[in-house]
Design an enzyme around this catalytic site. Structure first.
Site, PDB file in Angstrom:
ATOM      1  CG  ASN A  84      -1.821  -1.197   1.268  1.00 37.85           C
ATOM      2  OD1 ASN A  84      -2.174  -1.752   0.240  1.00 37.85           O
ATOM      3  ND2 ASN A  84      -2.194  -1.626   2.462  1.00 37.85           N
TER       4      ASN A  84
ATOM      5  CG  HIS B 296       3.928  -1.229  -4.880  1.00 34.44           C
ATOM      6  ND1 HIS B 296       2.731  -1.910  -4.723  1.00 34.44           N
ATOM      7  CD2 HIS B 296       4.780  -2.121  -5.444  1.00 34.44           C
ATOM      8  CE1 HIS B 296       2.857  -3.147  -5.172  1.00 34.44           C
ATOM      9  NE2 HIS B 296       4.089  -3.304  -5.607  1.00 34.44           N
TER      10      HIS B 296
ATOM     11  CB  CYS C  97      18.145  14.231  -8.951  1.00 31.77           C
ATOM     12  SG  CYS C  97      17.401  15.347  -7.720  1.00 31.77           S
TER      13      CYS C  97
ATOM     14  CB  THR D 176      -2.408  -8.875  -0.859  1.00 32.90           C
ATOM     15  OG1 THR D 176      -1.914  -9.017  -2.201  1.00 32.90           O
ATOM     16  CG2 THR D 176      -1.704  -9.884   0.035  1.00 32.90           C
ATOM     17  CB  SER D 177      -5.899 -10.926  -4.835  1.00 37.05           C
ATOM     18  OG  SER D 177      -5.292  -9.903  -5.609  1.00 37.05           O
TER      19      SER D 177
ATOM     20  CG  ASP E 147     -12.490 -11.213  -2.774  1.00 38.98           C
ATOM     21  OD1 ASP E 147     -13.686 -11.405  -2.495  1.00 38.98           O
ATOM     22  OD2 ASP E 147     -12.022 -10.110  -3.120  1.00 38.98           O
TER      23      ASP E 147
END
Length: 327
Positions: free
Chosen positions: A124, A143, A154, A236-237, A262
């Site tokens: 995240n 990320h 720079c 997270t999937s 999920d």
């Protein structure tokens, strides 16, 4: 209610662990209320390129592929689409504190305070992990993070408060959410490094087309496979690499717990040897707990007798998480 038997098993793993790693995704921040980027109705799905400061060619590219708005391809020539899209998140996370960490974040904080958290890898960019008491050296923002700013050209750092002030003054509000006066047109925020001075200042997030930070790879090399004995994979999937390889990099004795709303792709689970059912002679070392992250960690905290730790952080939690804690 999660399976009590599996919760008790995971609790026994936590109590016996000395080096715990956590890999998180968007699911841990859901109860914070942060809008999702990828889901139907999310930021990319509802993107309106015509509102952004961009050429017709760039708008066409964003219309075809909404993720182009946060790509190196566009940013290197025109930083405004990225900054205009992210404006409310830059200000909301860093100055207005619109969003707070969730119960899940503070469960990880509890792991740290109880001396067993080795590393928190987060996919995240919301920076909520840095609002807990987990030392920044233990947090790997795979990320990048909206909580820091630097020049994309720079690498020179830009003080966050000063950057937020510049965003308010220089970047137009395409959402029309601000009550204060905002510029009608966006103007550049230039690098503080005189040898650079280019308009590349942005939150330190990874653009599409750019490499992940070196800290991600060096942390993996230090932690895996031998220095982690319990890995939590949360919210997270596991479809985005290279972070989705962490569950594969563990030792043969490391326990793995996946918590997600999920189901996880069965082919992926097979590829990493994730087995939730142990054979006659094998020892179970993988558990999948399906449901909302906060709900499962609240249940797990109950089994561990750690709820008091979470109550101490109630005032710092997202309202939805705090409400769940009171129930």
């Amino acid at each position: 209610m999660s399976d009590l038997k599996n919760l008790q098993l995971v609790a026994s793993w936590v109590k016996g662990a000395k080096r715990v790693a956590v890999l998180t995704g968007a699911g841990v921040s859901v109860s914070a209320g942060i809008p999702d980027f990828r889901s139907p109705g999310g930021m990319y799905d509802t993107l309106r390129p015509e509102l952004l400061t961009a050429s017709s060619e760039q708008r066409s590219l964003m219309q075809y592929d909404p993720t182009a708005v946060v790509s190196w391809t566009i940013f290197r020539d025109n930083p405004f689409p990225y900054l205009e899209l992210r404006r409310p998140f830059i200000l909301g996370i860093n100055q207005e504190r619109t969003w707070k960490p969730t119960l899940s974040h503070f469960f990880f904080d509890t792991l740290h305070k109880r001396g067993v958290l080795s590393r928190l890898y987060t996919q995240n960019i919301d920076g909520l992990d840095f609002q807990t008491d987990i030392p920044s050296k233990k947090i790997v923002a795979c990320h990048g993070s909206l909580g820091f700013a630097s020049c994309e050209f720079c690498g020179t750092e830009y003080p966050m408060d000063a950057f937020c002030d510049k965003v308010k003054l220089n970047i137009k509000d395409i959402y029309a959410t601000s009550e204060s006066a905002t510029p009608k047109e966006s103007t550049h925020i230039n690098c503080l490094n005189e040898a650079c001075s280019r308009p590349g200042v942005k939150p330190s997030t990874v653009l599409y087309g750019r490499s992940l930070p070196e800290s991600f790879f060096s942390a993996i090399q230090e932690d895996f496979p031998q220095n982690i004995d319990l890995l939590f994979v949360v919210g997270t999937s596991l479809t985005v690499g290279p972070a989705n390889m962490l569950p594969h990099n563990v030792s043969s004795t490391c326990k793995r717990v996946i918590i997600n709303y999920d189901e996880i792709d069965s082919q992926y689970l097979s590829s990493i040897g994730f087995e939730t059912e142990n054979g006659e002679t094998s020892i179970k070392k993988d558990v999948f707990l399906q449901g909302k992250c906060d709900s499962i960690f609240l249940e797990l905290a109950g089994v561990l007798d750690w709820k008091e730790d979470l109550y101490k952080a109630e005032a710092r939690m997202a309202p939805e998480s705090a409400m769940m804690l009171k129930q």
